[in-house]
Design a protein around this motif. Structure first.
Motif, mmCIF file in Angstrom:
data_model
loop_
_atom_site.group_PDB
_atom_site.id
_atom_site.type_symbol
_atom_site.label_atom_id
_atom_site.label_comp_id
_atom_site.label_asym_id
_atom_site.label_seq_id
_atom_site.Cartn_x
_atom_site.Cartn_y
_atom_site.Cartn_z
ATOM 1 N N GLY A 91 48.574 39.932 48.456
ATOM 2 C CA GLY A 91 49.166 39.305 47.188
ATOM 3 C C GLY A 91 49.601 40.307 46.259
ATOM 4 O O GLY A 91 49.271 40.115 44.936
ATOM 5 N N LEU A 92 50.036 41.423 46.581
ATOM 6 C CA LEU A 92 50.262 42.646 45.775
ATOM 7 C C LEU A 92 51.084 42.089 44.678
ATOM 8 O O LEU A 92 52.293 41.482 44.894
ATOM 9 C CB LEU A 92 50.999 43.640 46.408
ATOM 10 C CG LEU A 92 51.212 45.044 45.576
ATOM 11 C CD1 LEU A 92 49.807 45.668 45.117
ATOM 12 C CD2 LEU A 92 51.869 45.913 46.314
ATOM 13 N N GLN A 105 43.834 35.185 39.756
ATOM 14 C CA GLN A 105 43.785 35.323 41.043
ATOM 15 C C GLN A 105 45.155 36.289 41.369
ATOM 16 O O GLN A 105 46.146 36.154 40.702
ATOM 17 C CB GLN A 105 43.581 34.185 42.050
ATOM 18 C CG GLN A 105 42.235 33.903 42.164
ATOM 19 C CD GLN A 105 41.277 34.658 42.850
ATOM 20 O OE1 GLN A 105 41.430 35.467 43.730
ATOM 21 N NE2 GLN A 105 40.155 35.223 42.009
ATOM 22 N N GLY A 106 45.020 37.299 42.351
ATOM 23 C CA GLY A 106 45.990 37.960 42.921
ATOM 24 C C GLY A 106 45.746 39.535 43.033
ATOM 25 O O GLY A 106 44.481 39.726 43.272
ATOM 26 N N THR A 107 46.536 40.455 43.237
ATOM 27 C CA THR A 107 46.090 41.724 43.291
ATOM 28 C C THR A 107 47.006 42.786 42.709
ATOM 29 O O THR A 107 47.897 43.418 43.096
ATOM 30 C CB THR A 107 46.291 42.170 45.069
ATOM 31 O OG1 THR A 107 45.775 40.989 45.809
ATOM 32 C CG2 THR A 107 45.630 43.633 45.256
ATOM 33 N N ALA A 108 46.766 42.870 41.372
ATOM 34 C CA ALA A 108 47.386 43.620 40.414
ATOM 35 C C ALA A 108 46.846 45.094 40.576
ATOM 36 O O ALA A 108 46.149 45.648 39.458
ATOM 37 C CB ALA A 108 47.146 43.177 39.005
ATOM 38 N N ILE A 109 47.047 45.748 41.531
ATOM 39 C CA ILE A 109 46.837 47.177 41.784
ATOM 40 C C ILE A 109 47.638 48.096 40.905
ATOM 41 O O ILE A 109 46.808 49.018 40.173
ATOM 42 C CB ILE A 109 47.256 47.563 43.279
ATOM 43 C CG1 ILE A 109 46.201 46.814 44.395
ATOM 44 C CG2 ILE A 109 47.147 49.249 43.395
ATOM 45 C CD1 ILE A 109 46.695 47.282 45.705
ATOM 46 N N GLY A 110 48.688 47.864 40.322
ATOM 47 C CA GLY A 110 49.291 48.790 39.461
ATOM 48 C C GLY A 110 48.736 48.633 38.224
ATOM 49 O O GLY A 110 48.459 49.704 37.498
#
Length: 340
Positions: free
Chosen positions: A201-202, A168-173
């Protein structure tokens, strides 16, 4: 692979036994009527040119033709066919956030469902583009490599859910970097990324990744989905049970709109807020239409190959045969005893 496109027409086969029973009963009634005039052998001598076997044969030919006709209506399909596709479009990578917060229902029916609806509409309206799909949460994965097959893209999109990414998380990079790896090396084709997320949660350097993409002339368009007021997170889609923190309080997820705007700015792309209207879709389509379309080619796979033509030709041949079979013996061919 084998299937019928319209299997409901196969129920018409149940009507064939009814026709056969009706034909048998009609012939029994005819025989009884003839026997009132005399014995069957005597009546045959009085009508030497009449051939009962011909009438039987005509009936069975028609029955088989009807059977083939029913198969034609049901549209049998065998295997898959491959066809070369030449299109004039762009290369488009869709990156979709599948973190648990996307199950929130502040956008109806849920953030994730609404995101898939928007992206499906984009794929439908951009039929000439090559499309790839990347899913991400705490990690990013390529769900579908770049392809001109829009139907496959929609099927893969429909199957997306949070279970695809266990971390889980938000690994946009990472999602942007993974999206960049999907593009071809053709520098003459315009390329774009459509990233849809709630921005919560970026993790990682999302702005840096967006800037690196922009430096390579790939615009990063961001669609922010959710509300700034936020919503609780169901444990599973449609559930009344919600995610809770260590103190037992419901976890509230909110759209990080400012972060989404910064990523879009760094990527020289558009930011659009997805709400319960179609405004984000229209803005995004307008932005993508600005890109220059070039000739692209590829292989598109059609799910099934139509084979009903075989049965249609067989039905036509049987109907022509039925027309050529006369109830009476032809005087010219009287001595040819095909039907004794």
């Amino acid at each position: 692979m084998f299937k019928f496109a319209n299997p409901e027409f196969l129920y018409l086969f149940f009507a064939i036994p009814v026709f056969i029973i009706g034909f048998i009963l009609l012939n029994i009634a005819k025989r009884k009527s003839v026997e009132k005039l005399g014995t069957l052998a005597l009546v045959k001598k009085m009508m030497p040119e009449l051939s009962l076997k011909r009438s039987y044969l005509k009936f069975w030919v028609v029955m088989v033709a009807i059977g083939f006709g029913i198969i034609v209506l049901a549209r049998p399909q065998f295997g898959t066919k491959v066809e070369k596709v030449d299109k004039k479009g762009i290369e488009l990578v869709i990156a979709i956030d599948v973190s648990n917060s996307m199950l929130a229902e502040d956008i109806k029916p849920s953030r994730l469902t609404k995101a898939k609806q928007i992206l499906t509409r984009i794929i439908d309206e951009r039929k000439n583009d090559k499309v790839a799909i990347v899913v991400f949460a705490g990690e990013a994965f390529i769900q579908l490599p770049l392809t001109p097959d829009n139907q496959s893209a929609k099927l893969f999109l429909e199957s997306i859910d949070p279970s695809l990414v266990p971390v889980q998380g938000t690994a946009i990079g990472s999602a942007i970097d993974m999206s960049m790896s999907c593009f071809s090396n053709d520098e003459n084709i315009d390329k774009a990324i459509v990233l849809i997320t709630d921005g919560e949660g970026l993790e990682g350097d999302a702005e840096g990744a967006a800037k690196r993409a922009a430096d390579k002339d790939v615009h990063v368009n961001v669609v922010g989905i959710g509300t700034t007021e936020g919503s609780v997170i169901p444990l599973v889609a449609g559930s009344r049970e919600v995610k809770r923190d260590m103190q037992g309080q419901p976890v509230v997820t909110k759209l990080n709109e400012e972060m989404c705007r910064q990523i879009a700015k760094a990527g020289k792309g558009l930011y659009a807020h997805a709400d319960n209207s179609n405004s984000a879709l229209k803005s995004l389509q307008t932005e993508l239409d600005k890109l220059q379309r070039k000739e692209i080619d590829g292989i598109a796979y059609s799910e099934y190959d139509e084979k009903f033509q075989i049965f249609a030709w067989a039905m036509l041949a049987l109907l022509l045969l039925e027309v050529c079979i006369f109830d009476k013996k032809n005087r010219i061919f009287r001595n040819i005893r095909l039907f004794k």
